[in-house]
Design an enzyme around this catalytic site. Structure first.
Site, PDB file in Angstrom:
ATOM      1  N   CYS A   1      11.082   6.925   7.780  1.00  0.00           N
ATOM      2  CA  CYS A   1      12.306   7.008   6.964  1.00  0.00           C
ATOM      3  C   CYS A   1      13.221   5.795   7.194  1.00  0.00           C
ATOM      4  O   CYS A   1      13.757   5.624   8.287  1.00  0.00           O
ATOM      5  CB  CYS A   1      13.034   8.310   7.312  1.00  0.00           C
ATOM      6  SG  CYS A   1      14.709   8.434   6.691  1.00  0.00           S
TER       7      CYS A   1
ATOM      8  N   CYS B   1      16.829   6.634   8.157  1.00  0.00           N
ATOM      9  CA  CYS B   1      16.849   7.143   9.536  1.00  0.00           C
ATOM     10  C   CYS B   1      16.896   5.975  10.526  1.00  0.00           C
ATOM     11  O   CYS B   1      17.628   6.016  11.520  1.00  0.00           O
ATOM     12  CB  CYS B   1      15.609   7.991   9.824  1.00  0.00           C
ATOM     13  SG  CYS B   1      15.450   9.457   8.799  1.00  0.00           S
TER      14      CYS B   1
END
Length: 103
Positions: A28, A31
């Site tokens: 991600c 993230c």
């Protein structure tokens, strides 16, 4: 410091006191962008809030239990009770204000 935990660690540690649990994934992009911001915030809120990280690919059952549908997702908890959820990337000042508001 943001401590990486598994489901067992979550059940033993994150439910005590005030905590922010970062549900994320290694693939991600947002993230990865949020990780250094969380480190800064965790250092500034040290002693008041404990920060944890849970990898949703490794802890599928835990992510499902808390309704994690997208990442990054920050679960804000106080004494084991869910106070709120913050979804997506946020800049440091906005993130700190959002956490404070939920506490």
């Amino acid at each position: 410091m943001v401590k990486k935990i598994d489901e067992k660690g979550f059940r033993e540690e994150a439910v005590k006191g005030t905590s922010v649990v970062d549900f994320s994934a290694s693939w991600c992009g947002p993230c990865k962008m949020l990780a250094p911001v969380l480190e800064e915030v965790s250092n500034e809120m040290d002693g008041r809030v404990t920060f944890y990280n849970v990898d949703i690919d490794e802890e599928i059952a835990l992510a499902t239990e808390y309704g994690i549908m997208s990442v990054p997702a920050l679960l804000v908890m106080k004494d084991g009770e869910k106070k709120g959820m913050l979804i997506g990337f946020r800049q440091k000042a906005e993130l700190m204000a959002s956490i404070e508001e939920l506490l």
